[in-house]
Design a protein around this motif. Sequence first.
Motif, PDB file in Angstrom:
ATOM      1  N   UNK A   1      46.446  51.750  33.918  1.00  8.91           N
ATOM      2  CA  UNK A   1      46.425  50.328  33.587  1.00  8.91           C
ATOM      3  C   UNK A   1      45.861  50.164  32.182  1.00  8.91           C
ATOM      4  N   UNK A   2      45.517  48.967  31.850  1.00 11.26           N
ATOM      5  CA  UNK A   2      44.948  48.669  30.550  1.00 11.26           C
ATOM      6  C   UNK A   2      45.891  47.789  29.769  1.00 11.26           C
ATOM      7  N   UNK A   3      45.343  47.161  28.757  1.00 11.73           N
ATOM      8  CA  UNK A   3      46.164  46.320  27.911  1.00 11.73           C
ATOM      9  C   UNK A   3      46.846  47.201  26.873  1.00 11.73           C
ATOM     10  N   UNK A   4      48.046  46.820  26.537  1.00 10.49           N
ATOM     11  CA  UNK A   4      48.837  47.531  25.550  1.00 10.49           C
ATOM     12  C   UNK A   4      48.850  46.747  24.247  1.00 10.49           C
ATOM     13  N   UNK A   5      49.051  47.454  23.158  1.00 10.91           N
ATOM     14  CA  UNK A   5      49.310  46.809  21.883  1.00 10.91           C
ATOM     15  C   UNK A   5      50.681  46.148  21.996  1.00 10.91           C
ATOM     16  N   UNK A   6      50.791  44.931  21.502  1.00 15.63           N
ATOM     17  CA  UNK A   6      52.075  44.236  21.459  1.00 15.63           C
ATOM     18  C   UNK A   6      52.600  44.366  20.029  1.00 15.63           C
ATOM     19  N   UNK A   7      53.746  45.012  19.912  1.00 14.69           N
ATOM     20  CA  UNK A   7      54.364  45.268  18.614  1.00 14.69           C
ATOM     21  C   UNK A   7      55.705  44.543  18.548  1.00 14.69           C
ATOM     22  N   UNK A   8      55.957  43.900  17.438  1.00  9.46           N
ATOM     23  CA  UNK A   8      57.255  43.280  17.197  1.00  9.46           C
ATOM     24  C   UNK A   8      58.266  44.389  16.930  1.00  9.46           C
ATOM     25  N   UNK A   9      59.351  44.395  17.676  1.00  7.82           N
ATOM     26  CA  UNK A   9      60.343  45.473  17.523  1.00  7.82           C
ATOM     27  C   UNK A   9      60.988  45.478  16.147  1.00  7.82           C
ATOM     28  N   UNK A  10      61.337  44.308  15.635  1.00  7.04           N
ATOM     29  CA  UNK A  10      62.086  44.294  14.376  1.00  7.04           C
ATOM     30  C   UNK A  10      61.229  44.630  13.162  1.00  7.04           C
ATOM     31  N   UNK A  11      59.952  44.258  13.179  1.00  8.93           N
ATOM     32  CA  UNK A  11      59.102  44.485  12.007  1.00  8.93           C
ATOM     33  C   UNK A  11      58.114  45.638  12.184  1.00  8.93           C
ATOM     34  N   UNK A  12      57.840  46.011  13.427  1.00  6.55           N
ATOM     35  CA  UNK A  12      56.806  47.017  13.684  1.00  6.55           C
ATOM     36  C   UNK A  12      55.400  46.472  13.585  1.00  6.55           C
ATOM     37  N   UNK A  13      55.255  45.146  13.393  1.00  9.74           N
ATOM     38  CA  UNK A  13      53.932  44.541  13.240  1.00  9.74           C
ATOM     39  C   UNK A  13      53.187  44.518  14.568  1.00  9.74           C
ATOM     40  N   UNK A  14      51.886  44.794  14.513  1.00  7.79           N
ATOM     41  CA  UNK A  14      50.999  44.648  15.659  1.00  7.79           C
ATOM     42  C   UNK A  14      50.639  43.181  15.751  1.00  7.79           C
ATOM     43  N   UNK A  15      51.055  42.528  16.869  1.00  3.33           N
ATOM     44  CA  UNK A  15      50.861  41.078  16.958  1.00  3.33           C
ATOM     45  C   UNK A  15      49.917  40.664  18.082  1.00  3.33           C
ATOM     46  N   UNK A  16      49.459  41.608  18.913  1.00  3.84           N
ATOM     47  CA  UNK A  16      48.568  41.216  19.989  1.00  3.84           C
ATOM     48  C   UNK A  16      48.250  42.339  20.945  1.00  3.84           C
ATOM     49  N   UNK A  17      47.759  41.926  22.112  1.00 13.13           N
ATOM     50  CA  UNK A  17      47.236  42.836  23.124  1.00 13.13           C
ATOM     51  C   UNK A  17      47.558  42.207  24.471  1.00 13.13           C
ATOM     52  N   UNK A  18      48.175  42.950  25.388  1.00 17.99           N
ATOM     53  CA  UNK A  18      48.588  42.379  26.671  1.00 17.99           C
ATOM     54  C   UNK A  18      48.719  43.485  27.702  1.00 17.99           C
ATOM     55  N   UNK A  19      48.422  43.161  28.953  1.00 18.41           N
ATOM     56  CA  UNK A  19      48.629  44.148  30.005  1.00 18.41           C
ATOM     57  C   UNK A  19      47.891  43.806  31.275  1.00 18.41           C
ATOM     58  N   UNK A  20      47.599  44.844  32.027  1.00 16.20           N
ATOM     59  CA  UNK A  20      46.974  44.729  33.342  1.00 16.20           C
ATOM     60  C   UNK A  20      45.686  45.523  33.377  1.00 16.20           C
ATOM     61  N   UNK A  21      44.724  45.017  34.134  1.00 20.86           N
ATOM     62  CA  UNK A  21      43.455  45.722  34.306  1.00 20.86           C
ATOM     63  C   UNK A  21      42.852  45.318  35.640  1.00 20.86           C
ATOM     64  N   UNK A  22      41.850  46.063  36.095  1.00 20.79           N
ATOM     65  CA  UNK A  22      41.136  45.632  37.300  1.00 20.79           C
ATOM     66  C   UNK A  22      40.337  44.359  37.005  1.00 20.79           C
ATOM     67  N   UNK A  23      40.315  43.434  37.951  1.00 18.00           N
ATOM     68  CA  UNK A  23      39.514  42.225  37.806  1.00 18.00           C
ATOM     69  C   UNK A  23      38.047  42.569  37.614  1.00 18.00           C
ATOM     70  N   UNK A  24      37.359  41.748  36.843  1.00 14.13           N
ATOM     71  CA  UNK A  24      35.968  42.022  36.474  1.00 14.13           C
ATOM     72  C   UNK A  24      35.033  42.026  37.679  1.00 14.13           C
ATOM     73  N   UNK A  25      34.083  42.957  37.684  1.00 15.00           N
ATOM     74  CA  UNK A  25      33.066  42.956  38.738  1.00 15.00           C
ATOM     75  C   UNK A  25      32.268  41.649  38.698  1.00 15.00           C
ATOM     76  N   UNK A  26      31.661  41.313  39.790  1.00 12.51           N
ATOM     77  CA  UNK A  26      30.825  40.109  39.900  1.00 12.51           C
ATOM     78  C   UNK A  26      31.616  38.816  39.696  1.00 12.51           C
TER      79      UNK A  26
END
Length: 173
Positions: free
Chosen positions: A55-80
């Motif tokens: 799991x974990x968030x992935x870098x979000x890259x624009x396919x046409x430009x190769x630019x790093x535009x964000x962070x997105x994905x799945x993770x375990x819900x926070x403790x507490x």
Amino acid sequence: MIQTERLILRRFEGRDRAPLHAMWADPRVMGDLGALKSAEDSDAALARHASYHPLGFFVVEQRDSGATIGFCGLKPGAPDTPIAGMLEVGWTLAAPFWGSGYAREAAAASIAWGWTNGDADAIVAITARRNARSRKLMERLGMSHLPAMDFMHPLFAADDPLRDTVTYRIERP
């Protein structure tokens, strides 16, 4: 790696450090998420997400430009929190890329990846109650608000308006 029509979601690489640091240091981006992150805070977040493998968030890259535009994905819900141990989807995009449907595209691809590669019955998402943009996106993703699971997030001070947290959920199709 996940590919969509316009995006590539992939593991972090060294070239992503500067654009992600800039994103997390932008007051527009962090306005409904929390304190601005220093470079050290950003590196710690990246290391934390790498520890969630597969799991974990992935870098979000624009396919046409190769630019790093964000962070997105799945993770375990926070403790507490009420979502502890549940599968949580989340996203953050740099402000210049808002309003183009990239967050929805990346989050939908992450959810689809979760169904294909895991056995969770549901995926949840949380945000500050006041974060209308994220809440609208959660609804566009087919998620439903679960008021019974709303909570005061323990990572925020008692007087911080970001502490009031809402929970959304989507069931496995």
